[in-house]
Scaffold this motif. Structure first.
Motif, PDB file in Angstrom:
ATOM      1  N   MET A  30       0.841  -1.194   0.000  1.00  0.00           N
ATOM      2  CA  MET A  30       0.000   0.000   0.000  1.00  0.00           C
ATOM      3  C   MET A  30       0.878   1.246   0.000  1.00  0.00           C
ATOM      4  SD  MET A  30      -2.953   1.159   2.760  1.00  0.00           S
ATOM      5  CE  MET A  30      -3.990  -0.263   2.420  1.00  0.00           C
ATOM      6  N   THR A  31       0.617   2.161  -0.922  1.00  0.00           N
ATOM      7  CA  THR A  31       1.380   3.397  -0.965  1.00  0.00           C
ATOM      8  C   THR A  31       0.970   4.314   0.183  1.00  0.00           C
ATOM      9  OG1 THR A  31      -0.215   4.601  -2.350  1.00  0.00           O
ATOM     10  CG2 THR A  31       1.430   3.242  -3.482  1.00  0.00           C
ATOM     11  N   GLU A  71      -2.409   5.767  -0.631  1.00  0.00           N
ATOM     12  CA  GLU A  71      -3.468   4.784  -0.395  1.00  0.00           C
ATOM     13  C   GLU A  71      -3.734   4.609   1.096  1.00  0.00           C
ATOM     14  OE1 GLU A  71      -2.645   1.970  -4.347  1.00  0.00           O
ATOM     15  OE2 GLU A  71      -1.746   1.484  -2.398  1.00  0.00           O
ATOM     16  N   ARG A 125      -5.703   7.577   2.335  1.00  0.00           N
ATOM     17  CA  ARG A 125      -7.094   7.474   1.892  1.00  0.00           C
ATOM     18  C   ARG A 125      -7.844   6.413   2.704  1.00  0.00           C
ATOM     19  NH1 ARG A 125      -9.464   9.156  -2.913  1.00  0.00           N
ATOM     20  NH2 ARG A 125      -7.451   9.485  -3.926  1.00  0.00           N
ATOM     21  N   GLN A 126      -7.200   5.291   3.001  1.00  0.00           N
ATOM     22  CA  GLN A 126      -7.834   4.233   3.783  1.00  0.00           C
ATOM     23  C   GLN A 126      -8.109   4.702   5.207  1.00  0.00           C
ATOM     24  OE1 GLN A 126      -8.874   1.116   2.652  1.00  0.00           O
ATOM     25  NE2 GLN A 126      -9.870   1.090   4.673  1.00  0.00           N
ATOM     26  N   LYS A 174     -11.127   6.791   5.058  1.00  0.00           N
ATOM     27  CA  LYS A 174     -12.299   5.941   4.843  1.00  0.00           C
ATOM     28  C   LYS A 174     -12.722   5.268   6.146  1.00  0.00           C
ATOM     29  CE  LYS A 174     -13.937   2.065   2.006  1.00  0.00           C
ATOM     30  NZ  LYS A 174     -13.579   1.101   0.928  1.00  0.00           N
ATOM     31  N   LEU A 230      -7.695  14.344  -0.492  1.00  0.00           N
ATOM     32  CA  LEU A 230      -8.103  12.969  -0.743  1.00  0.00           C
ATOM     33  C   LEU A 230      -9.479  12.705  -0.139  1.00  0.00           C
ATOM     34  CD1 LEU A 230      -4.729  11.335   0.340  1.00  0.00           C
ATOM     35  CD2 LEU A 230      -5.429  11.900  -1.994  1.00  0.00           C
ATOM     36  N   ALA A 270     -12.661   9.431   0.313  1.00  0.00           N
ATOM     37  CA  ALA A 270     -12.765   7.974   0.357  1.00  0.00           C
ATOM     38  C   ALA A 270     -14.211   7.509   0.441  1.00  0.00           C
ATOM     39  CB  ALA A 270     -11.977   7.428   1.544  1.00  0.00           C
ATOM     40  N   GLU A 278       5.570   9.945  -2.792  1.00  0.00           N
ATOM     41  CA  GLU A 278       5.953   8.886  -1.852  1.00  0.00           C
ATOM     42  C   GLU A 278       7.183   9.243  -1.036  1.00  0.00           C
ATOM     43  OE1 GLU A 278       4.419   5.765  -1.034  1.00  0.00           O
ATOM     44  OE2 GLU A 278       2.822   6.993  -1.909  1.00  0.00           O
ATOM     45  N   ASN A 312      -4.249  14.869   4.602  1.00  0.00           N
ATOM     46  CA  ASN A 312      -5.470  14.894   3.796  1.00  0.00           C
ATOM     47  C   ASN A 312      -6.264  16.149   4.146  1.00  0.00           C
ATOM     48  OD1 ASN A 312      -7.786  14.427   2.347  1.00  0.00           O
ATOM     49  ND2 ASN A 312      -8.334  12.531   3.391  1.00  0.00           N
TER      50      ASN A 312
END
Length: 331
Positions: free
Chosen positions: A1-2, A5, A8-9, A12, A201, A203, A257, A264
């Motif tokens: 997972m970047t 990502e 964003r997770q 979420k 970002l 989600a 990265e 965010n």
């Protein structure tokens, strides 16, 4: 997972934890008269994230002396950098700011793009040698003169009154499109630099294109802000957007990265807020305009969003990142 990502997770998971994880649920909150509670909740989360970023800077303050921040257009970089700097002050760290725009090369040395126009977004437009020399001197405790770039004359002015030295509790803050590109600080020990990446970002699952699209969300933010303070019409902004995106793709996204922290800048109430300002602007674009198809797609989405009322907008704090776009910020 970047790292993107993961950020964003995390967002979420938070949306799920508070039970507002779809656009429909956002609308339910707004329509039920609870928008101010949502605003306060989102702002509390943002404040916590600013503090977390400052905590990481604090724990690395002995080994790093520079904080570099970057992110795509209309991510709220200015507000975020000011808020993180403020949280650093709470911890006893004194931020000192170097504006990277003062390190442009003389106009005649500025590279040109494929159309023969000056490419001010290219790394080659920056006087990276002088920047690296200044940064190393500052990290070594020496006093330097920070240049002041005269955009009208296209050259740097070395004013002896613009001196800077880092004291024991000081840390440099710099923000710009190349801030995460190691080529910008090619001669500086990268362990001395703390990198922050800022982007809007989202989600929310499903087909809520704009609410879940950092690109379109940032475009709407930009349309609202630039119409208010920069004299750029919504039509011109839409037409310029592909060029802005090309610059981001080349100069920003390849280095995201490298971030030590991904911040965010999205909030659950940002589209209900922006709809109030953006919808009339987009409706003002005529069908004959080349910007009309994009304006129509944005309007089609905004029809699905419940707008905030003026009394609810008034509850957005003057220190909020969203005030960077709608006005009334006091940072």
């Amino acid at each position: 997972m970047t790292k993107i990502e993961a950020a964003r997770q995390e967002y979420k998971d938070w949306c799920s934890a508070i039970g507002i994880d779809t656009l429909e649920k956002v609308n339910e909150v707004v329509d039920s008269g609870n928008a101010i509670e949502l605003i306060n909740l989102c702002e509390a989360r943002q404040e916590r994230k600013y503090a977390e970023a400052a905590d990481q800077i604090f724990w690395r303050r002995k080994s790093c002396g520079i904080v570099m921040m970057s992110g795509p257009s209309s991510s709220g970089k200015t507000s975020s950098s000011l808020r993180i700097a403020q949280q650093c002050r709470v911890l006893g760290i004194t931020p000192k700011v170097i504006e990277l725009d003062n390190y442009f090369k003389p106009r005649e040395e500025t590279p040109k793009d494929e159309n023969g126009e000056y490419d001010f977004e290219a790394l080659g437009a920056m006087n990276v040698d002088l920047l690296n020399e200044n940064l190393n001197d500052l990290l070594a405790g020496r006093e330097v003169i920070i240049p002041k770039f005269d955009f009208k004359e296209g050259r740097s002015i070395m004013d002896p009154s613009r001196t800077m030295r880092l004291e024991s509790n000081d840390i440099l803050f710099m923000e710009g499109i190349h801030a995460l590109n190691p080529a910008l600080t090619y001669n500086v020990d990268q362990k001395r630099i703390f990198h922050v990446y800022i982007s809007a970002l989202s989600a929310l699952p499903g087909g809520e294109k704009v609410h879940n699209s950092t690109t379109d969300k940032r475009l709407i933010r930009r349309i609202v802000r630039d119409n208010r303070v920069r004299g750029i019409s919504p039509e011109d902004n839409i037409l310029r957007w592909p060029s802005v995106r090309r610059g981001e793709t080349f100069n920003i996204f390849p280095f995201e990265e490298n971030a030590d922290v991904v911040f965010n800048s999205s909030t659950l109430y940002d589209m209900p807020l922006l709809k109030y300002y953006a919808e009339p602007l987009l409706y003002g674009i005529s069908e004959s305009s080349p910007a009309y198809p994009k304006a129509s797609s944005l309007l089609e989405f905004l029809k699905k969003v419940s707008a905030l009322k003026p009394s609810e907008i008034a509850a957005v704090p003057p220190t909020s990142i969203m005030r960077e776009f709608i006005g009334g910020q006091t940072l």
